[in-house]
Enzyme design. Structure first.
Site, PDB file in Angstrom:
ATOM      1  N   GLU A  78       0.807  -1.222   0.000  1.00  0.00           N
ATOM      2  CA  GLU A  78       0.000   0.000   0.000  1.00  0.00           C
ATOM      3  C   GLU A  78       0.841   1.275   0.000  1.00  0.00           C
ATOM      4  O   GLU A  78       0.415   2.307  -0.503  1.00  0.00           O
ATOM      5  CB  GLU A  78      -0.917   0.046   1.237  1.00  0.00           C
ATOM      6  N   ASN A  79       1.989   1.217   0.651  1.00  0.00           N
ATOM      7  CA  ASN A  79       2.800   2.425   0.780  1.00  0.00           C
ATOM      8  C   ASN A  79       3.643   2.724  -0.447  1.00  0.00           C
ATOM      9  O   ASN A  79       4.516   3.572  -0.393  1.00  0.00           O
ATOM     10  CB  ASN A  79       3.686   2.345   2.032  1.00  0.00           C
TER      11      ASN A  79
END
Lengths: 234, 240, 234, 240
Positions: free
Chosen positions: C60-61
């Protein structure tokens, strides 16, 4: 210039050229401002930045800080502006995709957008994308720009070639945006839009307020002094 | 993983009649001419084409229109230095037009790629281009609700691609291309050069490979603006 | 193993380890699939890709195609996964910002997301972010993942340590997403969710359907054959 | 044009009591530690802080909370390896929490920067995090309406910045930083190195300078994860 000239003669003979209107608009752009200039005639504004000031120009197709056209024969057709004309880059330029480009526009990150106009109404409505319902309509980025930049200015002839006013009470052409214009640089005057009214700020020294009013389709209000609109020969 | 196609013809081979096709580019900048012309050779009909413009001259999208392949254009600016192909068919009622403000077009495509079915924009509020669309007020200002745009296929021009489909672009040829990569079920990309995975610095990837299905190397792509100046005309298989 | 063991004893003694559940899930991931593995226990799936297959892992990052943890002392804390653990890059990796990362998630570009669960209901609702209303709630990206990836799988113990079923008719814990799970890899079985029902696909060979049903909080349906869930020692 | 500030203290000097402040980073990656600590030295109170997390250990955002500066956190994951600072104040009712799914948080910030006041997302539909929000159905699926997020200030960590404010980032330290640059009235950035305009390839710019107001060079920035492992604690002006 004699004061007894007819308005029509005055409008034809004593008026700013496109370059002079662009020059006048350029005086109001601050150093370091982020600016989008509409396709065509507003693009001239970039040429007339006062010495010591450097605006950063944005083009919808994804460049910040582009510069002049390259010399003929040196065009790179991947380096164009929204009018599809070849441009060059200045140091500190950046490329980005169309969604980021219009995030800059719609998100209020541009300081100034300068557009042409068919009509502007006294509440700041702009019509500049379509004359009627015939032909092929084309809108480009104008509708985004008018609701995005912090200040949206218009450069336009004060009246049409046929003498019809372009500054009107209500636009009759299809709208580009509602209540979006705050300042108009015309061939004869500089006019702000404030509280739904045209407020006259500057006019050509050779004409009276009454003469200007006669060319205008809505009432011109005076708030404080009206200064002379003086531009260099260009 | 290797997303390479051997030819433009193979890359576009799945595009059939009735498809919705996003085509990258802003005018000639970033226009995937070789993929478009391969599609003309295949000649699927009744296409919906999404592009900022609607073709110029007698090549690229204009040549698709000339070939009778396009039923509908979704674009912001169907004018160009030589807009005859679109103009004639539009005025004859032979091609449908959905005119979308340029920033709304970009955002609708991004929304399609990002799984956002609708969003609100101030653009076009109070104009005929907002007619029939829901409006809403937020913090005292009026906005128009716009819907996402998706496509069956995107045909894209990039500069460098790796075998995973990671892409870089050339200057302002980026424009709509990265957005369209996101918004199509299948994304087909022509690049000037294909490199192995690892050949593009991960910091410099503009379109991550997850958005790309097929990459085909076209080492010296044609440039629309130069072709128009040369008066070229594409009629399927050959330049007239 | 004798067939007369109590269910409880069976659940304790004969069950897949976390690694074995992860191994089983990994068998269903195709070569070249784009995959997001939830923080913690689902991350183990990456270790057990079958030979010749290489999934591309998303975090996600903002990384695609990251790999194993670096050796201790060689961590780069700008190169971490969603669990804030240091990772490495594989050839063909890309960095991107959080909005692009969740465009990948929400826009349906991931082939598979694999998450842990507190409870899964027979219509595919997932509860995995909060036990009750006490303490500090924290959701991270789970609610985005469950409505984004083309297929959303769960890896979980079949029942809690106290023997309470985790596969239930209706979740009692706060939901992460509605009707979002399509397959569950448990410590005892592989179960699909189809048309609002749990459909048993595989079960440990040493237990009967009845024994599995007794550990499950909603009816297990059989469609076609139920195959043996066989995994290597890990 | 020169957007350089001479120090972190000068760069954050305009941030006053009651401000809404976006702080970049995902955990320690991309966290602007020096700007945060300069803000702790100034000590404005009653701040609303937007970040993915809610601090770790006794430094950065956790140290802001310890210093009593934060009235409200908007975040997706207020847990960490050492979440005491937030947890204690939250459980004591001394700090407000708006919990937002991570992708919705990112998209709300982007929407703030892009002039999109509201959008629809499938995320959180049917959960308690969607309670009270408008829902709508598009193409047979349910979505939640989410509003944009904007801030008075964004404090950001990047890698290289030029005098125009163009930025690059280091690896996954990019995360929320480019989005927050877009969504704040004033964006303040610490970079490891400032270069002259032209020092960053225009193709490699991640955040164009139009989104940036102040750039301050912090040549060897501290890394939150390493500080936590070293047990450091920031109490304003000094490390305890």
């Amino acid at each position: 210039m004699s004061a007894d000239m007819s308005n029509t003669a005055l409008a034809e003979d004593t008026r700013l050229s496109s370059a002079q209107m662009a020059w006048r608009a350029a005086q109001d752009i601050k150093d370091g401002a982020y600016v989008n200039l509409g396709i065509g005639f507003p693009e001239m504004v970039a040429r007339y930045q006062p010495p010591g000031r450097q605006a950063i120009f944005h083009t919808e197709n994804g460049i910040l800080n582009f510069g002049e056209a390259p010399k003929p024969g040196q065009e790179d057709w991947d380096l164009i502006n929204a009018g599809k004309k070849a441009v060059t880059l200045k140091p500190g330029a950046a490329f980005f995709h169309h969604a980021d480009s219009f995030a800059m526009v719609r998100g209020g990150h541009l300081d100034v957008a300068i557009l042409g106009a068919l009509q502007v109404s006294e509440n700041g409505d702009l019509a500049n994308w379509r004359v009627g319902s015939k032909g092929v309509p084309a809108v480009g980025g104008a509708m985004d720009l008018v609701h995005g930049a912090k200040q949206v200015f218009v450069i336009t002839d004060h009246a049409t070639k046929n003498g019809e006013p372009k500054l009107v009470e209500t636009c009759t052409f299809p709208l580009t945006g509602v209540a979006c214009i705050t300042r108009i640089y015309t061939s004869h005057a500089v006019i702000d839009i404030a509280n739904g009214r045209f407020v006259l700020r500057e006019k050509l020294p050779g004409m009276s307020v009454e003469e200007l009013q006669a060319m205008t389709g809505a009432k011109l209000h005076i708030e404080g002094s009206v200064t002379d609109l003086i531009v260099p020969a260009l | 993983m290797d997303k390479r196609s051997v030819s433009a013809a193979e890359a576009v081979s799945a595009i059939d009649e009735g498809a919705v096709v996003m085509i990258g580019g802003f005018g000639g900048s970033g226009a995937p001419i070789e993929l478009i012309h391969a599609l003309i050779d295949k000649r699927p009909r009744n296409l919906t084409v999404i592009n900022n413009n609607a073709g110029n001259g007698r090549i690229g999208i204009a040549a698709m229109i000339d070939a009778g392949m396009v039923a509908k254009m979704i674009c912001s600016f169907p004018k160009s230095s030589d807009p005859r192909a679109f103009t004639e068919r539009y005025l004859a009622g032979e091609i449908e037009l959905e005119l979308v403000p340029q920033g709304t077009l970009a955002e609708r495509i991004r929304a399609g790629g990002a799984g956002i079915p609708a969003f609100y924009t101030p653009t076009a509020y109070g104009t005929e281009l907002a007619e029939g669309k829901p409006v809403a007020e937020f913090d005292g200002r009026h906005y128009v609700q716009e819907r996402w745009l998706k496509a069956d296929f995107a045909i894209i021009k990039a500069e460098i691609g790796d075998t995973h489909g990671n892409l870089t672009y050339s200057k302002a040829a980026r424009n709509f291309n990265p957005l369209m990569c996101m918004a199509a079920t299948k994304t087909i990309v022509q690049v000037s050069k294909v490199v192995e995975a690892g050949g593009i610095d991960p910091e410099h990837v503009v379109t991550p490979g997850i958005f790309v299905d097929h990459v085909v190397e076209i080492p010296s792509p044609q440039q629309e603006e130069e072709m128009i100046r040369a008066g070229l005309q594409y009629e399927g298989g050959v330049y007239a």
